[in-house]
Motif scaffolding. Structure first.
Motif, PDB file in Angstrom:
ATOM      1  N   LEU A  33      16.219  19.856 113.401  1.00  0.00           N
ATOM      2  CA  LEU A  33      15.445  20.978 113.052  1.00  0.00           C
ATOM      3  C   LEU A  33      15.615  21.875 111.939  1.00  0.00           C
ATOM      4  N   ILE A  34      16.766  21.419 111.248  1.00  0.00           N
ATOM      5  CA  ILE A  34      17.571  22.174 109.833  1.00  0.00           C
ATOM      6  C   ILE A  34      17.410  23.464 110.415  1.00  0.00           C
ATOM      7  N   LEU A  35      18.466  23.784 110.978  1.00  0.00           N
ATOM      8  CA  LEU A  35      19.183  25.078 111.526  1.00  0.00           C
ATOM      9  C   LEU A  35      20.599  25.187 110.816  1.00  0.00           C
ATOM     10  N   PRO A  36      20.646  26.340 109.947  1.00  0.00           N
ATOM     11  CA  PRO A  36      21.763  26.396 109.410  1.00  0.00           C
ATOM     12  C   PRO A  36      23.000  26.909 109.870  1.00  0.00           C
ATOM     13  N   ILE A  37      24.223  26.767 109.473  1.00  0.00           N
ATOM     14  CA  ILE A  37      25.396  27.303 110.064  1.00  0.00           C
ATOM     15  C   ILE A  37      25.551  28.856 109.546  1.00  0.00           C
ATOM     16  N   ASN A  38      24.857  29.300 108.670  1.00  0.00           N
ATOM     17  CA  ASN A  38      25.225  30.464 108.482  1.00  0.00           C
ATOM     18  C   ASN A  38      23.837  30.863 107.694  1.00  0.00           C
ATOM     19  N   SER A  39      23.599  32.370 107.679  1.00  0.00           N
ATOM     20  CA  SER A  39      22.258  32.716 106.760  1.00  0.00           C
ATOM     21  C   SER A  39      22.595  32.853 105.618  1.00  0.00           C
ATOM     22  N   SER A  40      21.491  33.168 104.795  1.00  0.00           N
ATOM     23  CA  SER A  40      21.571  33.114 103.173  1.00  0.00           C
ATOM     24  C   SER A  40      20.570  34.082 102.577  1.00  0.00           C
ATOM     25  N   LEU A  41      20.665  34.243 101.412  1.00  0.00           N
ATOM     26  CA  LEU A  41      19.878  35.336 100.686  1.00  0.00           C
ATOM     27  C   LEU A  41      19.646  34.920  99.358  1.00  0.00           C
ATOM     28  N   SER A  42      18.289  35.077  98.769  1.00  0.00           N
ATOM     29  CA  SER A  42      17.975  34.296  97.523  1.00  0.00           C
ATOM     30  C   SER A  42      17.063  35.271  96.647  1.00  0.00           C
ATOM     31  N   VAL A  43      16.655  34.879  95.557  1.00  0.00           N
ATOM     32  CA  VAL A  43      16.050  35.594  94.532  1.00  0.00           C
ATOM     33  C   VAL A  43      14.777  34.709  94.366  1.00  0.00           C
ATOM     34  N   THR A  44      13.591  34.832  94.490  1.00  0.00           N
ATOM     35  CA  THR A  44      12.411  34.014  94.486  1.00  0.00           C
ATOM     36  C   THR A  44      12.339  34.471  92.847  1.00  0.00           C
ATOM     37  N   LEU A  45      12.001  33.200  92.107  1.00  0.00           N
ATOM     38  CA  LEU A  45      11.755  33.351  90.602  1.00  0.00           C
ATOM     39  C   LEU A  45      10.443  33.469  90.223  1.00  0.00           C
ATOM     40  N   HIS A  46       9.842  33.703  89.152  1.00  0.00           N
ATOM     41  CA  HIS A  46       8.681  33.928  88.689  1.00  0.00           C
ATOM     42  C   HIS A  46       7.918  32.509  88.305  1.00  0.00           C
ATOM     43  N   GLN A  47       6.524  32.669  89.004  1.00  0.00           N
ATOM     44  CA  GLN A  47       6.038  31.254  88.642  1.00  0.00           C
ATOM     45  C   GLN A  47       5.467  30.883  87.298  1.00  0.00           C
ATOM     46  N   GLU A  48       5.355  31.869  86.616  1.00  0.00           N
ATOM     47  CA  GLU A  48       4.874  31.619  84.943  1.00  0.00           C
ATOM     48  C   GLU A  48       5.733  30.728  84.539  1.00  0.00           C
ATOM     49  N   GLN A  49       7.188  30.731  85.170  1.00  0.00           N
ATOM     50  CA  GLN A  49       8.344  29.813  84.449  1.00  0.00           C
ATOM     51  C   GLN A  49       8.450  28.578  85.189  1.00  0.00           C
ATOM     52  N   LEU A  50       8.520  28.573  86.337  1.00  0.00           N
ATOM     53  CA  LEU A  50       8.880  27.558  87.402  1.00  0.00           C
ATOM     54  C   LEU A  50       8.109  27.824  88.744  1.00  0.00           C
ATOM     55  N   SER A 158      12.659  21.342 104.021  1.00  0.00           N
ATOM     56  CA  SER A 158      13.824  21.568 103.340  1.00  0.00           C
ATOM     57  C   SER A 158      14.384  22.938 103.942  1.00  0.00           C
ATOM     58  N   GLY A 159      15.666  23.409 103.956  1.00  0.00           N
ATOM     59  CA  GLY A 159      15.825  24.521 104.486  1.00  0.00           C
ATOM     60  C   GLY A 159      15.544  25.684 103.934  1.00  0.00           C
ATOM     61  N   SER A 160      16.021  25.439 102.479  1.00  0.00           N
ATOM     62  CA  SER A 160      15.813  26.677 101.613  1.00  0.00           C
ATOM     63  C   SER A 160      14.326  26.832 101.193  1.00  0.00           C
ATOM     64  N   ALA A 161      13.357  25.957 101.716  1.00  0.00           N
ATOM     65  CA  ALA A 161      11.967  26.066 101.393  1.00  0.00           C
ATOM     66  C   ALA A 161      11.513  27.266 102.255  1.00  0.00           C
ATOM     67  N   GLY A 175      19.550  32.534 112.846  1.00  0.00           N
ATOM     68  CA  GLY A 175      19.179  32.650 114.352  1.00  0.00           C
ATOM     69  C   GLY A 175      20.164  32.293 115.195  1.00  0.00           C
ATOM     70  N   GLU A 176      19.870  32.278 116.439  1.00  0.00           N
ATOM     71  CA  GLU A 176      20.879  31.622 117.314  1.00  0.00           C
ATOM     72  C   GLU A 176      20.235  30.871 118.540  1.00  0.00           C
ATOM     73  N   ARG A 177      19.068  30.860 118.746  1.00  0.00           N
ATOM     74  CA  ARG A 177      18.068  29.815 119.602  1.00  0.00           C
ATOM     75  C   ARG A 177      18.141  28.447 119.174  1.00  0.00           C
ATOM     76  N   SER A 178      18.573  27.469 120.247  1.00  0.00           N
ATOM     77  CA  SER A 178      18.597  25.993 120.059  1.00  0.00           C
ATOM     78  C   SER A 178      17.409  25.530 119.371  1.00  0.00           C
ATOM     79  N   ASP A 179      16.108  26.113 119.958  1.00  0.00           N
ATOM     80  CA  ASP A 179      14.818  25.533 119.385  1.00  0.00           C
ATOM     81  C   ASP A 179      14.584  26.096 117.964  1.00  0.00           C
ATOM     82  N   GLY A 180      15.313  27.019 117.366  1.00  0.00           N
ATOM     83  CA  GLY A 180      15.082  27.301 115.794  1.00  0.00           C
ATOM     84  C   GLY A 180      13.717  28.389 115.933  1.00  0.00           C
ATOM     85  N   LYS A 181      13.453  28.831 116.820  1.00  0.00           N
ATOM     86  CA  LYS A 181      12.214  29.726 116.542  1.00  0.00           C
ATOM     87  C   LYS A 181      12.703  30.956 116.171  1.00  0.00           C
ATOM     88  N   ASP A 182      13.973  31.455 116.020  1.00  0.00           N
ATOM     89  CA  ASP A 182      14.444  32.583 115.363  1.00  0.00           C
ATOM     90  C   ASP A 182      15.113  32.580 114.368  1.00  0.00           C
TER      91      ASP A 182
END
Length: 405
Positions: A33-50, A158-161, A175-182
């Motif tokens: 289900l691609i459930l992570p062992i920790n939460s994460s935080l990102s910056v979305t980059l501008h689509q003009e470049q990537l 892909s997890g980070s997708a 999340g905490e649920r085994s089905d990944g819904k959270d």
């Protein structure tokens, strides 16, 4: 959506962005289900470049699902790809079954042709799979009329997708649920929240990495004690702190947290057995240069982060971009001229003082950095309205120019 009488073709084209994590995701608690062992935080980059651009067509005359990536047909039986396709089709059928009169159930049973291109090097530590799967899921949702929570679907590609489905600053809650819904992505702040923030990608290598993220994560989870400590103890506090400093637009605190998290991620790679080395000598020199530069000014003006590859992503404020780019040019001299070396958003020229050069006290590394991509935070996926930009023709096959930039 383009609807053509040719083969009863329906077609949609969308684009999706790359995201770069400042609190890293590394390790799954559920591989399927691609459930992570920790939460994460990102910056979305501008689509003009990537960005990734994806066109998906469906027609009753298509014999099978097919996919072309960067001009080359690939195997569509890839399990992660199939997970996304099956889940979007399931949601589309569910919507129809609940009596939504606007959904056309017949298209869900049609085969699809998918054509996708990146305008940046694939698999070079530039989060190409995140943009690719986010774009796939978003485009499928537009084609089949699926609304609502898409991050749980994109995550299965892909997890980070899941983080690339939003613009600006985005957290992926483990999340905490085994089905990944959270286990979902949520926007923390929009791309316009911190307008002075700038991003410089120092492309050290555009080659495919020797150890892919999926296998690297698996080995780390199996063997690294440090990774377990990171996930259980460090990241929960760091997520709270990172959200706080972003909301306060506190760059020195944001930069320091970003660098510490990058360093700890790569420490867990070294703690993996056998160890994984994503950074190379040029990466290490960039790290050293950033710390010396900040030390010269007595404050954190620039910050680095590295994903699973040697390319550096530099965060800084707009006012510091010209000088730091000149510092990079000086210590990593390139044969490329101005526009070839600095791509994307224009950067003004700047002079370096002799005092700064002396204080940085590094031997130059010629050709260490191929080029710089200058960008900033940007929006999430969007639909391309102009039919001339479809990557597939009315026959459902890639146009001649549907190859990577």
């Amino acid at each position: 959506m383009l609807e053509s009488s040719h083969q009863n073709l329906a077609m949609v084209t969308c684009t999706a962005p790359v995201n770069i994590a400042v609190v890293k995701y590394w390790g799954k608690r559920n591989e399927d289900l691609i459930l992570p062992i920790n939460s994460s935080l990102s910056v979305t980059l501008h689509q003009e470049q990537l960005k990734t651009t994806t066109t998906i067509a469906c027609s009753r005359s298509f014999q099978q699902d097919r996919i072309w990536l960067n001009g080359k047909e690939e195997d569509i039986s890839c399990p992660r790809l199939q997970s996304c396709l099956q889940e979007i089709r399931r949601l589309a059928r569910k919507r129809r079954n609940t009596g939504d009169p606007t959904s056309d159930i017949s298209v869900v049973s049609h085969k699809v042709h998918i054509c996708s291109v990146n305008n940046f090097p694939t698999a070079a530590g530039l989060a190409s799979s995140a943009a690719g799967y986010a774009c796939l899921v978003y485009t499928l949702s537009q084609l089949f009329g699926v609304e609502g929570e898409l991050s749980t679907v994109a995550r299965q590609g892909s997890g980070s997708a899941c983080r690339s489905l939003y613009g600006g600053f985005v957290q992926w809650k483990m999340g905490e649920r085994s089905d990944g819904k959270d286990s979902i992505a949520e926007q923390v702040e929009s791309e316009s929240y911190w307008p002075e923030l700038r991003v410089l990608i120092l492309v050290v290598s555009a080659e495919q990495k020797s150890v892919g993220s999926t296998s690297g994560m698996h080995t780390s989870v199996e063997t690294s004690q440090l990774l377990k400590y990171r996930a259980d103890v460090v990241v929960p506090c760091r997520m709270v702190e990172m959200i706080r400093v972003i909301r306060q637009r506190d760059f020195p605190a944001f930069g320091e947290l970003t660098m510490k998290d990058s360093n700890q991620f790569h420490a867990t790679c070294l703690d993996t057995y056998p160890p994984i080395f994503y950074l190379n000598n040029v990466s290490h020199r960039i790290i050293s240069l950033v710390h010396r530069y900040n030390q010269f000014y007595g404050e954190t003006r620039v910050a680095y982060t590295f994903d699973a590859g040697p390319n550096a992503v530099i965060y800084t404020l707009q006012e510091h971009v010209p000088e730091f780019v000149q510092v990079v040019r000086h210590f990593f001299p390139s044969e490329a001229n101005g526009s070839e070396f600095v791509r994307g958003r224009p950067v003004c020229s700047a002079d370096l003082s002799e005092e700064l050069k002396r204080a940085l006290n590094m031997e130059p590394t010629p050709k260490g950095i191929h080029y710089i991509i200058s960008t900033k935070a940007g929006p999430g996926p969007c639909v391309v309205e102009d039919p001339n930009h479809h990557l597939l023709g009315v026959d459902g096959l890639p146009k001649k120019n549907a190859v990577s930039d």
